[in-house]
Design an enzyme around this catalytic site. Structure first.
Site, short mmCIF file in Angstrom:
data_model
loop_
_atom_site.label_atom_id
_atom_site.label_comp_id
_atom_site.label_asym_id
_atom_site.label_seq_id
_atom_site.Cartn_x
_atom_site.Cartn_y
_atom_site.Cartn_z
N ARG A 108 0.83 -1.22 0.00
CA ARG A 108 0.00 0.00 0.00
C ARG A 108 0.86 1.27 0.00
O ARG A 108 0.51 2.28 0.63
CB ARG A 108 -0.96 0.03 1.21
N SER A 182 -10.64 -0.68 3.72
CA SER A 182 -9.81 -0.95 4.90
C SER A 182 -9.24 0.36 5.43
O SER A 182 -8.60 1.10 4.68
CB SER A 182 -8.64 -1.87 4.54
N GLU A 284 -4.32 3.14 6.58
CA GLU A 284 -4.15 3.00 5.12
C GLU A 284 -4.71 4.22 4.42
O GLU A 284 -4.21 4.67 3.40
CB GLU A 284 -4.86 1.72 4.64
C1 LIG Z 1 -15.38 -0.60 -0.27
C2 LIG Z 1 -13.93 -0.32 -0.56
C3 LIG Z 1 -13.06 -1.37 -0.76
C4 LIG Z 1 -11.71 -1.14 -1.04
N1 LIG Z 1 -10.89 -2.20 -1.26
C5 LIG Z 1 -9.58 -2.00 -1.54
C6 LIG Z 1 -8.71 -3.11 -1.78
O1 LIG Z 1 -9.12 -4.28 -1.76
N2 LIG Z 1 -7.42 -2.86 -2.06
C7 LIG Z 1 -6.92 -1.58 -2.12
O2 LIG Z 1 -5.73 -1.44 -2.39
N3 LIG Z 1 -7.72 -0.51 -1.90
C8 LIG Z 1 -9.03 -0.69 -1.60
N4 LIG Z 1 -9.86 0.38 -1.37
C9 LIG Z 1 -9.29 1.73 -1.41
C10 LIG Z 1 -9.53 2.48 -2.77
O3 LIG Z 1 -10.41 1.78 -3.58
C11 LIG Z 1 -8.22 2.65 -3.53
O4 LIG Z 1 -7.31 3.38 -2.74
C12 LIG Z 1 -8.43 3.37 -4.86
O5 LIG Z 1 -7.22 3.33 -5.59
C13 LIG Z 1 -8.93 4.80 -4.69
O6 LIG Z 1 -9.21 5.32 -5.96
P1 LIG Z 1 -9.85 6.77 -6.17
O7 LIG Z 1 -9.86 7.03 -7.64
O8 LIG Z 1 -11.15 6.84 -5.43
O9 LIG Z 1 -8.76 7.67 -5.49
P2 LIG Z 1 -8.96 8.79 -4.36
O10 LIG Z 1 -9.43 8.14 -3.10
O11 LIG Z 1 -9.72 9.93 -4.94
O12 LIG Z 1 -7.44 9.21 -4.19
C14 LIG Z 1 -6.55 8.46 -3.43
C15 LIG Z 1 -5.24 9.25 -3.35
O13 LIG Z 1 -4.62 9.25 -4.63
C16 LIG Z 1 -4.47 10.58 -5.13
N5 LIG Z 1 -4.77 10.48 -6.55
C17 LIG Z 1 -5.85 9.95 -7.13
N6 LIG Z 1 -5.75 10.01 -8.46
C18 LIG Z 1 -4.57 10.62 -8.74
C19 LIG Z 1 -3.88 10.98 -9.94
N7 LIG Z 1 -4.41 10.74 -11.15
N8 LIG Z 1 -2.68 11.59 -9.83
C20 LIG Z 1 -2.13 11.84 -8.62
N9 LIG Z 1 -2.74 11.53 -7.46
C21 LIG Z 1 -3.93 10.92 -7.52
C22 LIG Z 1 -5.46 11.42 -4.33
O14 LIG Z 1 -5.03 12.76 -4.26
C23 LIG Z 1 -5.43 10.73 -2.99
O15 LIG Z 1 -4.31 11.13 -2.24
C24 LIG Z 1 -11.22 0.18 -1.11
C25 LIG Z 1 -12.11 1.26 -0.92
C26 LIG Z 1 -13.44 1.01 -0.65
C27 LIG Z 1 -14.37 2.17 -0.48
#
Ligand SMILES: Cc1cc2nc3c(=O)[nH]c(=O)nc-3n(C[C@H](O)[C@H](O)[C@H](O)COP(=O)(O)OP(=O)(O)OC[C@H]3O[C@@H](n4cnc5c(N)ncnc54)[C@H](O)[C@@H]3O)c2cc1C
Length: 288
Positions: A108, A182, A284
């Protein structure tokens, strides 16, 4: 997660496009725009018989966020199929290419959460998918679910569906109830500490790591602790902030909890786990 109002600019990345950029005998290299939905990208790969991301089905979010924390699930991480990415350096105003090594992926973790934090906007990611699948079904309940589904011939489509079924049955859908998945990472302890913990808590759940350490299941640790003696955080609710009833590792917002209320609950959980097991959990979720 925002703990207060944010005094700054928030960009929603809408860069789209999925295209094949290179092929060789074993691999197909696919470049996806950072604004593509991650699960739709996984489905695209399955549709085109490209293996390597099936275990990562249904992780919410976009392609551009996938390298940020090296998303992972069911024994696989994005680093296993990552080839390179392009990112825009905000200060220097130029596009930079990052290779697998440049990203310094860990559990992570990546450079984008550490030394390059808040410096780059990821615009596209190139993944190296496999023509011939290398199935990973020993992690979690995938094998059991495939059996339940009556799958005779293993395929990436079947694995993806098994993962979707498992995730849908135990994780809250963020569209229905607010959550960030998580909330804490699974902590790592050395083998001696694990031995001592096993002596005191025979039911403790741990997985051996290649470096000789043991990864503990944070959800199990949290479940064993609670706000008062003899209670569990699992299913706990304080106002609109709570701990999910099926998975203690997931903090949920029932509607109007503020970011700081969720943060305070996470701090109480962290302190209780530290007091009982001597293990310090790490969040996380990114706290802003
Ligand atoms: C129900 C649920 C289950 C999940 N299960 C998992 C799992 O199994 N494994 C796992 O690893 N994660 C999991 N996650 C966490 C999440 O899905 C991941 O972290 C995912 O990558 C977030 O994507 P997002 O586009 O919503 O990013 P955001 O939450 O909007 O951003 C996350 C971070 O990345 C940055 N960011 C986003 N896009 C960019 C970009 N293009 N350039 C630079 N920075 C950027 C943001 O500024 C922020 O700091 C889960 C979340 C939920 C709600």
């Amino acid at each position: 997660m925002f703990t207060s109002d944010f005094d700054g600019l928030i960009l929603k990345n809408e860069i789209r496009g999925i295209k094949i950029v290179k092929e060789d005998e074993q691999h197909i290299y696919i470049q996806a725009g950072a604004g593509e939905n991650w699960h739709q990208f996984v489905l695209f790969c399955i549709e085109h018989n490209l293996a390597g991301v099936e275990n990562l089905s249904l992780i919410p979010g976009n392609v551009g966020a996938s390298p940020m924390q090296n998303i992972g699930a069911y024994g696989m991480e994005i680093k296993d199929v990552f080839h390179s990415l392009e990112a825009y350096h905000i200060k220097d105003k130029k596009l930079v290419t990052f290779s697998l090594n440049d990203c310094e992926f860990g559990y992570r973790e990546s450079v984008f959460k550490k030394k390059f934090k808040n410096q780059f906007i990821i615009t596209s990611v190139t993944y190296r998918l496999n023509r011939v699948p290398d199935y990973h079904i020993s992690y979690g309940a995938i094998g059991q679910e495939l059996e339940k589904m009556g799958v005779k011939d293993l395929s990436i489509r079947a694995i993806s569906q098994a993962v979707i079924n498992i995730r849908s049955s135990k994780l809250p859908d963020p569209a229905v109830i607010g959550n960030a998945g998580s909330f804490f990472k699974n902590p790592e302890v050395d083998s001696q500490q694990f031995h001592e913990l096993t002596r005191m808590f025979p039911g403790i759940v741990g997985y051996d790591l290649p470096n000789g350490n043991v990864k503990l299941a944070a959800g199990w640790l949290i479940e064993q602790c609670g706000p008062f003696a003899g209670t569990s955080w699992k299913g706990y609710r304080k106002g609109d902030a709570g701990c999910h009833e099926k998975q203690a590792l997931v903090l949920v917002n029932y509607g109007n909890a503020s970011g700081s209320e969720i943060y305070d609950l996470s701090e109480e959980i962290l302190q209780s786990v530290k007091a009982k097991f001597g293990v310090v959990l790490e969040r996380e979720v990114n706290i802003v």
